[in-house]
Scaffold this motif. Sequence first.
Motif, short mmCIF file in Angstrom:
data_model
loop_
_atom_site.label_atom_id
_atom_site.label_comp_id
_atom_site.label_asym_id
_atom_site.label_seq_id
_atom_site.Cartn_x
_atom_site.Cartn_y
_atom_site.Cartn_z
N ASP A 165 0.84 -1.21 0.00
CA ASP A 165 0.00 0.00 0.00
C ASP A 165 0.87 1.26 0.00
O ASP A 165 0.61 2.21 -0.73
CB ASP A 165 -0.92 0.01 1.23
CG ASP A 165 -1.97 -1.09 1.15
OD1 ASP A 165 -2.20 -1.63 0.05
OD2 ASP A 165 -2.57 -1.42 2.20
N THR A 202 1.42 4.20 -3.08
CA THR A 202 1.27 5.64 -2.84
C THR A 202 2.53 6.40 -3.26
O THR A 202 2.45 7.47 -3.87
CB THR A 202 0.97 5.91 -1.35
OG1 THR A 202 -0.19 5.16 -1.00
CG2 THR A 202 0.71 7.38 -1.08
N ASP A 237 -3.18 9.61 -4.43
CA ASP A 237 -4.34 8.77 -4.10
C ASP A 237 -4.63 7.85 -5.29
O ASP A 237 -5.37 8.22 -6.21
CB ASP A 237 -5.52 9.70 -3.80
CG ASP A 237 -6.80 8.92 -3.67
OD1 ASP A 237 -6.73 7.72 -3.34
OD2 ASP A 237 -7.87 9.51 -3.94
N HIS A 293 -4.51 3.53 -7.00
CA HIS A 293 -4.77 2.13 -6.69
C HIS A 293 -3.93 1.25 -7.61
O HIS A 293 -3.81 1.56 -8.79
CB HIS A 293 -6.26 1.84 -6.89
CG HIS A 293 -7.12 2.83 -6.19
ND1 HIS A 293 -7.54 2.66 -4.89
CD2 HIS A 293 -7.57 4.06 -6.57
CE1 HIS A 293 -8.24 3.72 -4.51
NE2 HIS A 293 -8.27 4.58 -5.51
N HIS A 329 -0.94 -2.38 -7.92
CA HIS A 329 -0.23 -3.51 -7.35
C HIS A 329 1.20 -3.59 -7.87
O HIS A 329 1.50 -3.11 -8.96
CB HIS A 329 -0.94 -4.83 -7.71
CG HIS A 329 -2.24 -5.01 -6.98
ND1 HIS A 329 -2.31 -5.19 -5.62
CD2 HIS A 329 -3.52 -4.99 -7.42
CE1 HIS A 329 -3.58 -5.30 -5.25
NE2 HIS A 329 -4.34 -5.19 -6.33
N SER A 361 -4.50 4.82 -16.40
CA SER A 361 -3.58 3.86 -15.78
C SER A 361 -2.17 4.04 -16.33
O SER A 361 -1.99 4.57 -17.43
CB SER A 361 -4.04 2.42 -16.01
OG SER A 361 -4.27 2.17 -17.37
N GLU A 377 -8.58 5.13 -10.66
CA GLU A 377 -9.74 4.84 -9.82
C GLU A 377 -9.83 3.36 -9.50
O GLU A 377 -9.48 2.52 -10.33
CB GLU A 377 -11.02 5.28 -10.53
CG GLU A 377 -11.12 6.78 -10.70
CD GLU A 377 -12.41 7.19 -11.41
OE1 GLU A 377 -13.48 7.01 -10.81
OE2 GLU A 377 -12.31 7.65 -12.57
N LYS A 378 -10.37 3.07 -8.33
CA LYS A 378 -10.48 1.69 -7.89
C LYS A 378 -11.43 0.89 -8.78
O LYS A 378 -11.29 -0.32 -8.93
CB LYS A 378 -10.94 1.65 -6.42
CG LYS A 378 -10.90 0.26 -5.80
CD LYS A 378 -11.09 0.29 -4.30
CE LYS A 378 -11.36 -1.11 -3.76
NZ LYS A 378 -12.66 -1.67 -4.17
N LEU A 424 -9.86 -1.63 -11.08
CA LEU A 424 -9.47 -2.92 -10.48
C LEU A 424 -10.71 -3.79 -10.26
O LEU A 424 -10.71 -4.99 -10.54
CB LEU A 424 -8.76 -2.69 -9.15
CG LEU A 424 -7.28 -2.27 -9.24
CD1 LEU A 424 -6.79 -1.75 -7.90
CD2 LEU A 424 -6.41 -3.44 -9.70
#
Lengths: 387, 387
Positions: free
Chosen positions: B68, B72, B82, B84, B86, B228, B250-251, B254
Amino acid sequence: MEDKGISKTEVFRQLKEFKKKDMTHRSGKILGSMCTCPHPVGLRAYQMFLESNLGDPGLFKGTKAMEDEVITLLGDLLGKQDIHGHIITGGTEANIMAMRAARNSAKLENPGIKDPEIIVPKSAHFSFKKAADMLCLNIMEAKLDSNYKVDVNSIEEMLSKNTVAVVAVAGTTELGKVDPVEDISNICLENNIYLHVDAAFGGYSIPFLTEIGYEFPKFDFKLKGVCSITIDPHKMGLAPIPTGGILFREKKYLDAMSIETPYLTEDRQSTIVGTRTGASTAATWALMKYLGREGYKKVSNQCMEITKLLYEGIIESGFEMVTEPQLNIVAFKSKDISVDELARRLENLGWAVSKSSYPRAIRVIVMPHIKEKHVKAFIEDLKSLNL
Amino acid sequence: MEDKGISKTEVFRQLKEFKKKDMTHRSGKILGSMCTCPHPVGLRAYQMFLESNLGDPGLFKGTKAMEDEVITLLGDLLGKQDIHGHIITGGTEANIMAMRAARNSAKLENPGIKDPEIIVPKSAHFSFKKAADMLCLNIMEAKLDSNYKVDVNSIEEMLSKNTVAVVAVAGTTELGKVDPVEDISNICLENNIYLHVDAAFGGYSIPFLTEIGYEFPKFDFKLKGVCSITIDPHKMGLAPIPTGGILFREKKYLDAMSIETPYLTEDRQSTIVGTRTGASTAATWALMKYLGREGYKKVSNQCMEITKLLYEGIIESGFEMVTEPQLNIVAFKSKDISVDELARRLENLGWAVSKSSYPRAIRVIVMPHIKEKHVKAFIEDLKSLNL
């Protein structure tokens, strides 16, 4: 503001703090994972090859030679030495590759296929749902029999002109069951349909347990209908993550999904991942050479012995098995409280258990890091729940 | 015959033999790879977390907290804290995830899309062809301008009701060019189309070089149309393989591709790989903390300085640049012999060069393992060819 970084000492102090929050396999508390403590020989081999990239094999000819050798060793273990494949990131990449090979091969043979379908057991790993979403495949779930193995009739009923692949599992994720692959192989041969066997879990133990005298149905390339097999060195193979294996009976399946690689030292690439660590190959190679078949026999036999201990202890503590274990996975529940509640109580006692979805149960995978003392402590805790 | 394995000593003797056949980055002879010697701090951090599996994050809460934090940090580097995403296996998994997110999101908004299309620059990495094959997408190649950057008009002409994603590149694989992302972002905003930026190569250098005073077009989340970004810690980020990064604005992107994970400690999974090493996250975290922005500035600046040396030396030796370098990649050819023949002669002298496909040229990537002495030796060898 300038960001000059922090000292090495401080970096590693903070890393250690993060690490304290991770569970360890060595603690014996991780009961619900198919990964385990990597074997020290595999770890050392892995670390030796951290610079190597099998995505550009012309630069790393030694690692490439090792990969060729290890694929032959795995093929030999699974009934066919003359085999094609790769050491990749794990079971999911392997299963997606197999579904892609099946879809592309079917389309080459029959360009008329509009809505390709795959038939997987209800017990199949969720990576097949991922594959279906990614590869635009309809996914049909075949029913299970009363022992949670796939019902062959259910597969037969689902076959259609759109079927591009059938999947069987040798060691299901939730219960460790081995499907009747021989019957499925015959059906696939008759209907000229691609058969993939997901032996991510069982591939590194069924062959060894069979040599010891355990009885399992045939599941590998000795069955003529089997076109590909997933086998995961980072599960019962004791290699570090990420180490998966995908084997194909014929090279044409790799070719059916290869993409041209304009600027690299190989011309075409069939794996999903591009830049691909050679460390996983080194670990797999080293462990197969060091442990040999005898070493792996001991590992899988020991897991089965501890599975029996756990099985007996759970029954003795008054819990219900949902099925007889076939491999080193035990699934049970309580007559008195729900699976969720049971999981919660065990978690409060420090155990990281996992819940199977079908049937709902507590699921313990007796990986090599689970020793007799851990099972005894777990049984004590089960008894202390007073259910 | 019993296979009892071979001794540890013999295993490691044989591994060393394999390793001798691999090239090393340290030799300075690998001129055509975007990977490099991993930084010792990253290596040590990687090795500390070899047991950790981010595919089951509830067991490895320390590693998950690190992921996490590192997402960031990467978001902050690329214009939006802010964010999202991996840490994954590399640029290919990142690009496939982005195309899958785009396709699935477009289908959610508009279930009528039958033949989804993506528009990528002719200079895009071959992973987009892989993504197109896997995800059932038509792939349209936009033309390049005379500087080998994508021609924005060409993209605009290709837009259709079937377009689900446009791709721009910040640091093309073959020539290191940065596309005019701002114009493309505006077009995508106007047309409500998903824009992905492949900054696998440039993501870890453009922001640092910009702070030093180099001029680059905007390419990151500061542009509102960018949905992205791919950024690869195992390229200019100096982390070991496999370490990639994918960031989403944005989440929901995902979520659009998440698959239910019945028995794990997380409920849904959006990465392609399932079992996923935490070691890559630890290496990325450690290097960002240790080097800081100042450290990475030095790394990318030094690569650019050596790129200049190489550029001047090649011209002085009578070869032709096919384009001005924008990042640390130099592409050149000879007036007298073909690119293939030039590559062969350089290979005979021990250099592992790579060939770009468009335009055809010898391509040298000045990664951090390429030092001044290597460039000088290479120039000497170029001169010795007497062309």
